[in-house]
Design a protein around this motif. Structure first.
Motif, PDB file in Angstrom:
ATOM      1  N   SER A  82     -11.622  -4.538   9.009  1.00  0.00           N
ATOM      2  CA  SER A  82     -11.184  -4.324  10.394  1.00  0.00           C
ATOM      3  C   SER A  82     -10.009  -3.358  10.467  1.00  0.00           C
ATOM      4  CB  SER A  82     -10.783  -5.662  11.022  1.00  0.00           C
ATOM      5  OG  SER A  82     -11.862  -6.563  11.005  1.00  0.00           O
ATOM      6  N   LEU A  83      -9.269  -3.227   9.361  1.00  0.00           N
ATOM      7  CA  LEU A  83      -8.161  -2.287   9.257  1.00  0.00           C
ATOM      8  C   LEU A  83      -8.475  -1.292   8.146  1.00  0.00           C
ATOM      9  CD1 LEU A  83      -5.236  -4.899   9.250  1.00  0.00           C
ATOM     10  CD2 LEU A  83      -6.012  -3.561  11.226  1.00  0.00           C
ATOM     11  N   ASP A  84      -7.942  -0.082   8.266  1.00  0.00           N
ATOM     12  CA  ASP A  84      -8.131   0.916   7.215  1.00  0.00           C
ATOM     13  C   ASP A  84      -7.051   0.782   6.139  1.00  0.00           C
ATOM     14  OD1 ASP A  84     -10.321   2.008   8.601  1.00  0.00           O
ATOM     15  OD2 ASP A  84      -8.983   3.274   9.808  1.00  0.00           O
ATOM     16  N   ILE A  85      -5.823   0.549   6.608  1.00  0.00           N
ATOM     17  CA  ILE A  85      -4.685   0.496   5.699  1.00  0.00           C
ATOM     18  C   ILE A  85      -3.603  -0.382   6.313  1.00  0.00           C
ATOM     19  CG2 ILE A  85      -3.648   2.594   6.695  1.00  0.00           C
ATOM     20  CD1 ILE A  85      -2.679   3.318   3.868  1.00  0.00           C
ATOM     21  N   ALA A  86      -2.794  -0.980   5.475  1.00  0.00           N
ATOM     22  CA  ALA A  86      -1.633  -1.744   5.937  1.00  0.00           C
ATOM     23  C   ALA A  86      -0.383  -1.070   5.398  1.00  0.00           C
ATOM     24  CB  ALA A  86      -1.712  -3.188   5.444  1.00  0.00           C
ATOM     25  N   LEU A  87       0.585  -0.860   6.261  1.00  0.00           N
ATOM     26  CA  LEU A  87       1.852  -0.256   5.855  1.00  0.00           C
ATOM     27  C   LEU A  87       2.972  -1.268   6.034  1.00  0.00           C
ATOM     28  CD1 LEU A  87       1.469   3.288   7.471  1.00  0.00           C
ATOM     29  CD2 LEU A  87       1.091   2.646   5.082  1.00  0.00           C
ATOM     30  N   SER A  88       3.945  -1.205   5.140  1.00  0.00           N
ATOM     31  CA  SER A  88       5.124  -2.078   5.216  1.00  0.00           C
ATOM     32  C   SER A  88       4.751  -3.553   5.249  1.00  0.00           C
ATOM     33  CB  SER A  88       5.962  -1.729   6.459  1.00  0.00           C
ATOM     34  OG  SER A  88       6.344  -0.385   6.444  1.00  0.00           O
ATOM     35  N   THR A  89       3.764  -3.938   4.473  1.00  0.00           N
ATOM     36  CA  THR A  89       3.380  -5.345   4.436  1.00  0.00           C
ATOM     37  C   THR A  89       3.849  -5.985   3.137  1.00  0.00           C
ATOM     38  OG1 THR A  89       1.557  -6.897   4.769  1.00  0.00           O
ATOM     39  CG2 THR A  89       1.099  -5.010   3.367  1.00  0.00           C
ATOM     40  N   TYR A 111      19.921 -12.178  -4.848  1.00  0.00           N
ATOM     41  CA  TYR A 111      19.353 -13.208  -5.704  1.00  0.00           C
ATOM     42  C   TYR A 111      17.976 -12.833  -6.277  1.00  0.00           C
ATOM     43  CZ  TYR A 111      22.869 -16.154  -3.412  1.00  0.00           C
ATOM     44  OH  TYR A 111      24.052 -16.688  -2.933  1.00  0.00           O
ATOM     45  N   ALA A 112      17.324 -11.848  -5.673  1.00  0.00           N
ATOM     46  CA  ALA A 112      15.946 -11.520  -6.088  1.00  0.00           C
ATOM     47  C   ALA A 112      15.717 -10.018  -6.110  1.00  0.00           C
ATOM     48  CB  ALA A 112      14.958 -12.195  -5.146  1.00  0.00           C
ATOM     49  N   LYS A 113      16.671  -9.286  -6.652  1.00  0.00           N
ATOM     50  CA  LYS A 113      16.568  -7.824  -6.645  1.00  0.00           C
ATOM     51  C   LYS A 113      15.432  -7.334  -7.536  1.00  0.00           C
ATOM     52  CE  LYS A 113      19.625  -3.884  -6.237  1.00  0.00           C
ATOM     53  NZ  LYS A 113      21.040  -3.447  -6.218  1.00  0.00           N
ATOM     54  N   ASP A 114      14.964  -8.197  -8.442  1.00  0.00           N
ATOM     55  CA  ASP A 114      13.905  -7.799  -9.367  1.00  0.00           C
ATOM     56  C   ASP A 114      12.509  -7.896  -8.767  1.00  0.00           C
ATOM     57  OD1 ASP A 114      14.397 -10.623  -9.312  1.00  0.00           O
ATOM     58  OD2 ASP A 114      13.033 -10.845 -11.022  1.00  0.00           O
ATOM     59  N   LEU A 115      12.408  -8.464  -7.552  1.00  0.00           N
ATOM     60  CA  LEU A 115      11.094  -8.702  -6.958  1.00  0.00           C
ATOM     61  C   LEU A 115      10.803  -7.701  -5.840  1.00  0.00           C
ATOM     62  CD1 LEU A 115      11.160 -12.603  -6.700  1.00  0.00           C
ATOM     63  CD2 LEU A 115      10.262 -11.182  -8.558  1.00  0.00           C
ATOM     64  N   PRO A 116       9.837  -6.788  -6.037  1.00  0.00           N
ATOM     65  CA  PRO A 116       9.488  -5.852  -4.954  1.00  0.00           C
ATOM     66  C   PRO A 116       8.955  -6.610  -3.753  1.00  0.00           C
ATOM     67  CG  PRO A 116       7.863  -5.778  -6.714  1.00  0.00           C
ATOM     68  CD  PRO A 116       8.989  -6.617  -7.219  1.00  0.00           C
ATOM     69  N   PHE A 117       9.208  -6.072  -2.561  1.00  0.00           N
ATOM     70  CA  PHE A 117       8.930  -6.828  -1.339  1.00  0.00           C
ATOM     71  C   PHE A 117       7.698  -6.349  -0.572  1.00  0.00           C
ATOM     72  CE2 PHE A 117       9.767  -7.024   3.334  1.00  0.00           C
ATOM     73  CZ  PHE A 117       9.442  -8.360   3.501  1.00  0.00           C
ATOM     74  N   ALA A 118       7.642  -5.067  -0.249  1.00  0.00           N
ATOM     75  CA  ALA A 118       6.578  -4.582   0.644  1.00  0.00           C
ATOM     76  C   ALA A 118       6.020  -3.257   0.145  1.00  0.00           C
ATOM     77  CB  ALA A 118       7.115  -4.423   2.065  1.00  0.00           C
ATOM     78  N   GLY A 119       4.810  -2.951   0.645  1.00  0.00           N
ATOM     79  CA  GLY A 119       4.191  -1.710   0.233  1.00  0.00           C
ATOM     80  C   GLY A 119       3.030  -1.319   1.119  1.00  0.00           C
ATOM     81  N   ALA A 120       2.333  -0.288   0.697  1.00  0.00           N
ATOM     82  CA  ALA A 120       1.131   0.171   1.392  1.00  0.00           C
ATOM     83  C   ALA A 120      -0.077  -0.379   0.651  1.00  0.00           C
ATOM     84  CB  ALA A 120       1.088   1.694   1.422  1.00  0.00           C
TER      85      ALA A 120
END
Length: 323
Positions: free
Chosen positions: A79-86, A206-215
């Motif tokens: 239903s979506l082509d791409i997700a940004l900042s998720t 506290y969690a700088k080693d964990l990436p959060f969001a992406g495309a």
């Protein structure tokens, strides 16, 4: 006279031909975003406002979905082509279970949440016996909360949790008095702070080693629309680089004020918060070590059952990996 008339008729005919010529139509790309307009979506609006998408004959159909899990469902279904900042946790879970989607790049390389609490709560000890709103029972925000709470002397058994998939819903629960504390993204943490709520800490500490969001993209769409997808990634890189340039601060703030309808001082705090902590990734690459750290955490949660090889979760030939 005859020559002039012929020239006039020729010019008129040429104009008519130009007028009848088909006008190039911009290609529409359906983009999923979580929640409502927030600072995590800054790169999207930079690309739109600065005309980067228009210059490539692309039109974005922005679809706001109330949780990352629901967004991933729609992306997997096509239903979506791409997700940004998720957020990355839900896409990783879906890929592990066979979902035909892939992470193409990081956008936010550490979690930018704050734990906001009622004004009467001044310290972590005050959270004992209280209700805290997070994203879900297996949501990555649970990990963030535990990473913050345990060093401050609070165990998961010391508090109760309730769940809401988007920051906007958690903010409403906190300000409406339904919960005692909530984990919030900018600018909602700054809204709460301005209203007298207590900031008990930022997850990045506290969690700088964990990436959060992406495309994140559907694999079949990316394969069948390679040229379009390449354009989107190029534009996204341009937008992130533009945001990272301090000379664009005032313009970036005004842009988000227009899009989010938030007060300028709150948006300015969000901008400075993102810049100070270098949240937005401008490299366009994915760090193996950071992705592996996130995969290990999700494996410990029981959210990832298969192998945690980074290659399983990214897009071959597109995603650039680095150590």
């Amino acid at each position: 006279m005859v020559t002039s008339l012929r020239k006039a008729i020729g010019a008129a005919l040429a104009g008519a031909i130009v007028a009848l010529a088909p006008v190039a139509k911009a290609e529409t790309v359906t983009v999923g975003l979580v929640g409502a307009v927030s600072s995590t979506h800054w790169p999207v609006y930079i690309g739109l406002t600065k005309g980067y998408y228009a210059a490539e004959d692309l039109k974005l159909d922005l679809v706001f979905i109330q949780s990352s899990a629901a967004l991933v469902q729609q992306l997997t279904a096509g239903s979506l082509d791409i997700a940004l900042s998720t957020g990355l946790a839900d896409p990783i879970r879906a890929i592990d279970k066979g979902g035909a989607i892939a992470i193409s790049r990081y956008e936010i390389q550490a979690p930018p949440y704050s734990l906001m609490a009622k004004p009467t709560i001044k310290t972590w000890a005050d959270l004992k016996g209280k209700i805290i709103s997070i994203g879900g029972p297996k949501d990555i925000t649970r990990i963030y909360l535990e990473r913050m709470a345990i060093p401050n002397g609070i165990k998961p058994s010391d508090y109760d949790t309730v769940f809401a998939g988007a920051t906007t819903a958690r903010f409403s629960a906190l300000t409406g008095g339904a919960v005692d504390a909530a984990i919030l993204l900018p600018p909602f943490n700054f809204f709460a702070e301005a209203a007298g709520f207590t900031n008990l800490g930022n997850t990045v500490d506290y969690a700088k080693d964990l990436p959060f969001a992406g495309a994140v993209v559907g694999r079949s769409w990316a394969a069948s629309h390679k040229a379009t997808f390449d354009k989107i990634l190029k534009i996204h890189n341009m937008s992130l680089a533009w945001f990272a340039d301090p000379k664009n601060r005032d313009e970036a703030i005004k842009m988000m004020v227009v899009e989010s309808k938030a007060k300028e001082d709150v948006v300015a705090k969000s901008y400075d918060f993102y810049q100070k902590n270098e949240f937005f990734d401008v490299s366009g690459k994915i760090s193996r070590s950071k992705m592996t750290a996130l995969l290990k955490v999700l494996k410990e949660l029981g959210d990832v059952e298969g192998a945690i090889d980074v290659e399983r979760f990214v897009l071959p030939g597109v995603t650039q990996l680095t150590d």
